[in-house]
Scaffold this motif. Structure first.
Motif, mmCIF file in Angstrom:
data_model
loop_
_atom_site.group_PDB
_atom_site.id
_atom_site.type_symbol
_atom_site.label_atom_id
_atom_site.label_comp_id
_atom_site.label_asym_id
_atom_site.label_seq_id
_atom_site.Cartn_x
_atom_site.Cartn_y
_atom_site.Cartn_z
ATOM 1 N N SER A 81 -94.912 53.058 13.902
ATOM 2 C CA SER A 81 -95.426 53.371 12.566
ATOM 3 C C SER A 81 -95.980 52.152 11.844
ATOM 4 C CB SER A 81 -94.313 53.979 11.703
ATOM 5 O OG SER A 81 -93.860 55.174 12.255
ATOM 6 N N ILE A 82 -95.738 50.971 12.389
ATOM 7 C CA ILE A 82 -96.200 49.745 11.742
ATOM 8 C C ILE A 82 -97.682 49.550 12.057
ATOM 9 C CG2 ILE A 82 -95.837 47.270 11.471
ATOM 10 C CD1 ILE A 82 -93.446 48.998 10.618
ATOM 11 N N THR A 83 -98.506 49.857 11.078
ATOM 12 C CA THR A 83 -99.955 49.727 11.224
ATOM 13 C C THR A 83 -100.454 48.608 10.306
ATOM 14 O OG1 THR A 83 -100.418 51.277 9.436
ATOM 15 C CG2 THR A 83 -100.153 52.219 11.663
ATOM 16 N N ASP A 84 -101.706 48.268 10.441
ATOM 17 C CA ASP A 84 -102.288 47.279 9.541
ATOM 18 C C ASP A 84 -102.242 47.767 8.098
ATOM 19 O OD1 ASP A 84 -102.796 45.533 11.623
ATOM 20 O OD2 ASP A 84 -104.879 46.189 11.871
ATOM 21 N N ALA A 85 -102.432 49.063 7.895
ATOM 22 C CA ALA A 85 -102.377 49.617 6.539
ATOM 23 C C ALA A 85 -100.981 49.471 5.952
ATOM 24 C CB ALA A 85 -102.812 51.075 6.543
ATOM 25 N N LEU A 86 -99.947 49.742 6.744
ATOM 26 C CA LEU A 86 -98.583 49.586 6.244
ATOM 27 C C LEU A 86 -98.281 48.127 5.934
ATOM 28 C CD1 LEU A 86 -95.889 50.727 5.439
ATOM 29 C CD2 LEU A 86 -95.181 50.609 7.843
#
Length: 98
Positions: A81-86
């Motif tokens: 779930s760790i994305t650039d957006a997060l």
């Protein structure tokens, strides 16, 4: 001022935020968050924790960018779930605390 809410489910949080005018789904436009982090205010935060499974955890963010397009971003807590957006949202939250 950021507010943290506690609802029975993620869908209830999304329904409440929709009533408050947060209608755009930033999960469909994560690039906007990454490329415009300095123009984003996180107005609402909702955390949901499942009873038994850590994969049931989620956070719903009410996002207010300077462009006026209020919306939501939903993130889980699973490793994938760790994305650039997060990462950008986490940085925004840190900036807002200062």
């Amino acid at each position: 001022m950021k507010k943290t809410y506690h609802y029975a489910s993620v869908s209830k949080a999304l329904d409440e935020l929709k009533l408050l005018g947060f209608t755009y789904d930033y999960n469909l436009d994560e690039d906007y968050i990454v490329n415009n982090a300095e123009d984003i205010n996180i107005a609402h935060v909702y955390r949901y924790e499942g009873f038994t499974n850590p994969d049931d955890q989620a956070t719903v963010y009410g996002i207010q960018p300077k462009n006026g397009k209020k919306g939501v971003f939903v993130s889980g807590f699973a490793p994938n779930s760790i994305t650039d957006a997060l990462r950008a949202i986490i940085d925004i939250q840190i900036r807002q605390r200062e």
